[in-house]
Design a protein around this motif. Sequence first.
Motif, mmCIF file in Angstrom:
data_model
loop_
_atom_site.group_PDB
_atom_site.id
_atom_site.type_symbol
_atom_site.label_atom_id
_atom_site.label_comp_id
_atom_site.label_asym_id
_atom_site.label_seq_id
_atom_site.Cartn_x
_atom_site.Cartn_y
_atom_site.Cartn_z
ATOM 1 N N SER A 92 0.849 -1.193 0.000
ATOM 2 C CA SER A 92 0.000 0.000 0.000
ATOM 3 C C SER A 92 0.880 1.236 0.000
ATOM 4 O O SER A 92 2.008 1.207 0.488
ATOM 5 C CB SER A 92 -0.880 0.078 1.259
ATOM 6 O OG SER A 92 -1.561 -1.115 1.503
ATOM 7 N N PHE A 94 0.410 5.364 1.152
ATOM 8 C CA PHE A 94 -0.447 6.376 1.767
ATOM 9 C C PHE A 94 0.132 7.763 1.568
ATOM 10 O O PHE A 94 1.350 7.955 1.588
ATOM 11 C CB PHE A 94 -0.558 6.140 3.281
ATOM 12 C CG PHE A 94 -1.442 4.986 3.659
ATOM 13 C CD1 PHE A 94 -2.784 5.186 3.990
ATOM 14 C CD2 PHE A 94 -0.942 3.689 3.691
ATOM 15 C CE1 PHE A 94 -3.594 4.122 4.338
ATOM 16 C CE2 PHE A 94 -1.750 2.618 4.037
ATOM 17 C CZ PHE A 94 -3.082 2.834 4.366
ATOM 18 N N SER A 97 -4.112 12.898 4.196
ATOM 19 C CA SER A 97 -5.435 13.389 3.850
ATOM 20 C C SER A 97 -5.671 14.691 4.593
ATOM 21 O O SER A 97 -5.142 14.888 5.680
ATOM 22 C CB SER A 97 -6.502 12.386 4.264
ATOM 23 O OG SER A 97 -6.515 12.266 5.667
ATOM 24 N N SER A 102 -9.441 8.051 5.071
ATOM 25 C CA SER A 102 -10.418 7.881 4.000
ATOM 26 C C SER A 102 -11.218 6.585 4.144
ATOM 27 O O SER A 102 -12.141 6.325 3.421
ATOM 28 C CB SER A 102 -9.726 7.945 2.636
ATOM 29 O OG SER A 102 -8.753 6.932 2.552
ATOM 30 N N SER A 103 -10.851 5.758 5.054
ATOM 31 C CA SER A 103 -11.651 4.562 5.320
ATOM 32 C C SER A 103 -11.371 4.114 6.748
ATOM 33 O O SER A 103 -10.406 4.538 7.356
ATOM 34 C CB SER A 103 -11.291 3.434 4.352
ATOM 35 O OG SER A 103 -10.015 2.935 4.672
ATOM 36 N N ALA A 106 -8.026 2.465 7.109
ATOM 37 C CA ALA A 106 -6.952 3.454 7.053
ATOM 38 C C ALA A 106 -6.880 4.217 8.368
ATOM 39 O O ALA A 106 -5.801 4.546 8.849
ATOM 40 C CB ALA A 106 -7.183 4.415 5.887
ATOM 41 N N LYS A 166 -4.575 -2.333 -2.096
ATOM 42 C CA LYS A 166 -5.643 -1.526 -2.706
ATOM 43 C C LYS A 166 -5.092 -1.023 -4.036
ATOM 44 O O LYS A 166 -3.915 -0.735 -4.150
ATOM 45 C CB LYS A 166 -5.988 -0.318 -1.823
ATOM 46 C CG LYS A 166 -6.630 -0.657 -0.484
ATOM 47 C CD LYS A 166 -8.155 -0.664 -0.575
ATOM 48 C CE LYS A 166 -8.807 -1.115 0.719
ATOM 49 N NZ LYS A 166 -8.570 -0.165 1.816
ATOM 50 N N HIS A 168 -5.316 1.728 -5.427
ATOM 51 C CA HIS A 168 -5.106 3.177 -5.517
ATOM 52 C C HIS A 168 -4.353 3.666 -4.281
ATOM 53 O O HIS A 168 -4.289 2.978 -3.263
ATOM 54 C CB HIS A 168 -6.453 3.904 -5.622
ATOM 55 C CG HIS A 168 -7.425 3.503 -4.551
ATOM 56 N ND1 HIS A 168 -7.396 4.034 -3.279
ATOM 57 C CD2 HIS A 168 -8.416 2.574 -4.534
ATOM 58 C CE1 HIS A 168 -8.340 3.465 -2.552
ATOM 59 N NE2 HIS A 168 -8.973 2.575 -3.283
ATOM 60 N N GLU A 170 -3.875 5.516 -0.964
ATOM 61 C CA GLU A 170 -4.805 5.809 0.121
ATOM 62 C C GLU A 170 -4.374 7.076 0.860
ATOM 63 O O GLU A 170 -3.221 7.475 0.784
ATOM 64 C CB GLU A 170 -4.867 4.624 1.083
ATOM 65 C CG GLU A 170 -5.448 3.381 0.422
ATOM 66 C CD GLU A 170 -5.363 2.160 1.322
ATOM 67 O OE1 GLU A 170 -6.210 2.021 2.206
ATOM 68 O OE2 GLU A 170 -4.417 1.379 1.140
ATOM 69 N N GLN A 171 -5.334 7.659 1.569
ATOM 70 C CA GLN A 171 -5.023 8.877 2.320
ATOM 71 C C GLN A 171 -5.414 8.702 3.778
ATOM 72 O O GLN A 171 -6.480 8.166 4.087
ATOM 73 C CB GLN A 171 -5.750 10.081 1.711
ATOM 74 C CG GLN A 171 -5.199 10.438 0.336
ATOM 75 C CD GLN A 171 -5.785 11.719 -0.218
ATOM 76 O OE1 GLN A 171 -6.724 11.689 -0.985
ATOM 77 N NE2 GLN A 171 -5.224 12.853 0.195
ATOM 78 N N ALA A 172 -4.524 9.119 4.657
ATOM 79 C CA ALA A 172 -4.767 9.003 6.089
ATOM 80 C C ALA A 172 -4.013 10.102 6.817
ATOM 81 O O ALA A 172 -3.227 10.833 6.214
ATOM 82 C CB ALA A 172 -4.332 7.622 6.586
#
Length: 237
Positions: A92, A94, A97, A102-103, A106, A166, A168, A170-172
Amino acid sequence: MVTIVLDPGHGGEDPGAIGRGGSYEKTVTLSVARRLKEKIDATPNMRSVLTRDGDYFIPLQQRVQKARRVRADLFVSVHADAFVKITARGSSVFVLSETGASSSAARWLANKENSADLVGGVNLGVKDPYLARTLLDLSQTATINDSLKLGKDVLGELGRINTLHKPHVEQAGFAVLKAPDIPSILIETAFISNPEEEARLNDEVYQDRMAEAILKGIRRYFAKNPPLAKSKLARLD
Ligand SMILES: [Zn+2]
């Protein structure tokens, strides 16, 4: 000459995640980061700096401060993932964000990584009161956009050598990604909680392939976003 700060996750009293085979995240992240450093330093017009080059603890904010002190062009934090389900697998990437995780997965992960600061026991979270908030927000937004581009290029290369957790970036809200003016990514190389991936994380040949993939992603990013063409909004010191 571009400067890339490499941040091997965890260290010292903070082992990070621990695999079922007994390996520590802090150990494999340092091995991968050292290999990546060698490759970057052997690349023309690139140099790298490690936030730690040994088994000791550094609070998250100090890692970011170090990157800003050497005027890094990029910040790359190297980690290994863990989850309660043994079957969880894949790489992954990251980036920070603006609105938080974002989830929920995450978010869980963001909390886990952020909690490292508590291990250090030092409160370094004080923001410079003189920074203009608007300028900071503008710089942060531009930096997140660059981080997303970098993350996409690195994720693409990781997808050639490993399953992607994932498809794509991810953002956290990882604290270590919060430099407002340095594009920053956090790479979860693989799941140390998955015995198959744990074995690979300990394999020198695989560590080398992982480092090579990250370097290719970084070079792809710079090919499309030359550092000289980039107009820096501000160097916030
Ligand atoms: Zn970690």
